[in-house]
Design a protein around this motif. Structure first.
Motif, PDB file in Angstrom:
ATOM      1  N   VAL A   1     -42.150  28.308 -24.945  1.00  0.00           N
ATOM      2  CA  VAL A   1     -41.101  27.302 -24.782  1.00  0.00           C
ATOM      3  C   VAL A   1     -41.718  26.086 -24.108  1.00  0.00           C
ATOM      4  N   PRO A   2     -41.606  24.901 -24.699  1.00  0.00           N
ATOM      5  CA  PRO A   2     -42.219  23.703 -24.101  1.00  0.00           C
ATOM      6  C   PRO A   2     -41.807  23.510 -22.647  1.00  0.00           C
ATOM      7  N   ASP A   3     -42.817  23.386 -21.767  1.00  0.00           N
ATOM      8  CA  ASP A   3     -42.623  23.128 -20.339  1.00  0.00           C
ATOM      9  C   ASP A   3     -41.939  24.287 -19.608  1.00  0.00           C
ATOM     10  N   LYS A   4     -41.752  25.423 -20.268  1.00  0.00           N
ATOM     11  CA  LYS A   4     -41.069  26.538 -19.627  1.00  0.00           C
ATOM     12  C   LYS A   4     -41.802  27.858 -19.799  1.00  0.00           C
ATOM     13  N   GLY A   5     -43.065  27.796 -20.164  1.00  0.00           N
ATOM     14  CA  GLY A   5     -43.875  28.997 -20.159  1.00  0.00           C
ATOM     15  C   GLY A   5     -44.045  29.663 -21.505  1.00  0.00           C
ATOM     16  N   SER A   6     -44.927  30.659 -21.505  1.00  0.00           N
ATOM     17  CA  SER A   6     -45.227  31.459 -22.687  1.00  0.00           C
ATOM     18  C   SER A   6     -45.053  32.928 -22.316  1.00  0.00           C
ATOM     19  N   TYR A   7     -44.393  33.684 -23.175  1.00  0.00           N
ATOM     20  CA  TYR A   7     -44.014  35.054 -22.841  1.00  0.00           C
ATOM     21  C   TYR A   7     -44.416  35.987 -23.985  1.00  0.00           C
ATOM     22  N   THR A   8     -45.121  37.067 -23.640  1.00  0.00           N
ATOM     23  CA  THR A   8     -45.575  38.032 -24.633  1.00  0.00           C
ATOM     24  C   THR A   8     -44.787  39.330 -24.481  1.00  0.00           C
ATOM     25  N   TYR A   9     -44.315  39.850 -25.590  1.00  0.00           N
ATOM     26  CA  TYR A   9     -43.485  41.054 -25.580  1.00  0.00           C
ATOM     27  C   TYR A   9     -44.015  42.078 -26.576  1.00  0.00           C
ATOM     28  N   ASN A  10     -43.669  43.334 -26.320  1.00  0.00           N
ATOM     29  CA  ASN A  10     -43.910  44.434 -27.254  1.00  0.00           C
ATOM     30  C   ASN A  10     -42.583  45.100 -27.573  1.00  0.00           C
ATOM     31  N   THR A  11     -42.434  45.555 -28.790  1.00  0.00           N
ATOM     32  CA  THR A  11     -41.308  46.425 -29.120  1.00  0.00           C
ATOM     33  C   THR A  11     -41.883  47.681 -29.752  1.00  0.00           C
ATOM     34  N   THR A  12     -41.521  48.834 -29.207  1.00  0.00           N
ATOM     35  CA  THR A  12     -42.120  50.107 -29.619  1.00  0.00           C
ATOM     36  C   THR A  12     -41.033  51.067 -30.079  1.00  0.00           C
ATOM     37  N   LEU A  13     -41.273  51.713 -31.219  1.00  0.00           N
ATOM     38  CA  LEU A  13     -40.337  52.690 -31.763  1.00  0.00           C
ATOM     39  C   LEU A  13     -41.098  53.956 -32.143  1.00  0.00           C
ATOM     40  N   SER A  14     -40.451  55.084 -32.034  1.00  0.00           N
ATOM     41  CA  SER A  14     -41.086  56.342 -32.433  1.00  0.00           C
ATOM     42  C   SER A  14     -40.073  57.223 -33.144  1.00  0.00           C
ATOM     43  N   ARG A  15     -40.549  57.966 -34.116  1.00  0.00           N
ATOM     44  CA  ARG A  15     -39.704  58.884 -34.887  1.00  0.00           C
ATOM     45  C   ARG A  15     -40.480  60.176 -35.133  1.00  0.00           C
ATOM     46  N   ASN A  16     -39.773  61.290 -35.135  1.00  0.00           N
ATOM     47  CA  ASN A  16     -40.383  62.581 -35.462  1.00  0.00           C
ATOM     48  C   ASN A  16     -40.276  62.843 -36.964  1.00  0.00           C
ATOM     49  N   PHE A  17     -41.282  63.527 -37.503  1.00  0.00           N
ATOM     50  CA  PHE A  17     -41.363  63.714 -38.945  1.00  0.00           C
ATOM     51  C   PHE A  17     -41.881  65.109 -39.231  1.00  0.00           C
ATOM     52  N   LEU A  18     -41.149  65.866 -40.054  1.00  0.00           N
ATOM     53  CA  LEU A  18     -41.579  67.212 -40.452  1.00  0.00           C
ATOM     54  C   LEU A  18     -42.554  67.106 -41.616  1.00  0.00           C
TER      55      LEU A  18
END
Length: 207
Positions: free
Chosen positions: A111-128
């Motif tokens: 965001v101009p003049d308001k910083g830079s922000y790094t994010y992660n989004t993590t999902l997991s699922r079980n599978f037979l």
């Protein structure tokens, strides 16, 4: 009679909408995005990838104005996505019985003049894992990854709606740093001016 029913139905719909608005209820999939991302540029590690396409559609769906990259507007940059899996259980013959699939998407919001922000989004699922249906298993895995990517897009939109708090924290830290710098300048002792007096000495040489 039909006209009366139509008018009555319209009135009931209007009353329901007013009730929902007055109680602050938000429909699923709607997000209260901050003003800083009303207009953004979207860039990506894969401009033609599925994650980029879904993010572009989600932003447009929520009335975000997508523009070309510029120093004057916020930028959402998709840094990457990755898939991984690990074994959860085995059959008696040591074949894999159950796996856990993990999907991670990373992105950065500037965001101009308001910083830079790094994010992660993590999902997991079980599978037979059924060894007798190898082809079906491959199709199911692809479907599972696609579903997690779609859910990750929703999570990113939810995280964007909370960006205001991160910006407020950034501005607070900036204000504290500016105050500390001002305090340090005020406490720095002023050195007195040093006047160096230069005297000219005449030297007489005996003839």
């Amino acid at each position: 009679m039909n006209l009366f029913k139509t008018m009555l139905r319209s009135l009931l719909v209007a009353m329901v909408c007013l009730t929902i608005a007055s109680c602050g209820f938000a429909l699923r999939g709607s997000y209260n995005l901050p003003d800083e991302v009303d207009k953004v540029s979207l860039t990506s590690f894969d401009p033609y990838g599925e994650l980029t396409r879904q993010m572009r559609n989600a932003l447009r769906q929520h009335k975000v104005d997508l523009v070309s990259p510029s120093k004057e507007v916020a930028n959402i940059h998709l840094l990457g996505e990755s898939n991984s899996e690990q074994t959860l259980s085995l059959y008696q013959n040591s074949r894999v019985a159950e796996k856990e699939f993990r999907y991670v998407a990373r992105y950065r919001v500037t965001v101009p003049d308001k910083g830079s922000y790094t994010y992660n989004t993590t999902l997991s699922r079980n599978f037979l894992d059924n060894p007798l249906t190898a082809l079906a298993k491959s199709v199911e895995e692809d479907k599972l990854v696609a579903e997690m990517r779609t859910e990750a897009t929703r999570q990113i939109m939810r995280q964007l709606s909370q960006l205001k708090g991160d910006i407020a924290e950034f501005e607070r830290q900036q204000a504290e740093q500016a105050a500390m710098e001002t305090l340090e300048q005020d406490e720095t002792p002023t050195k007195p001016d040093v006047i160096i007096e230069t005297r000219q000495t005449e030297t007489n040489t005996a003839q």
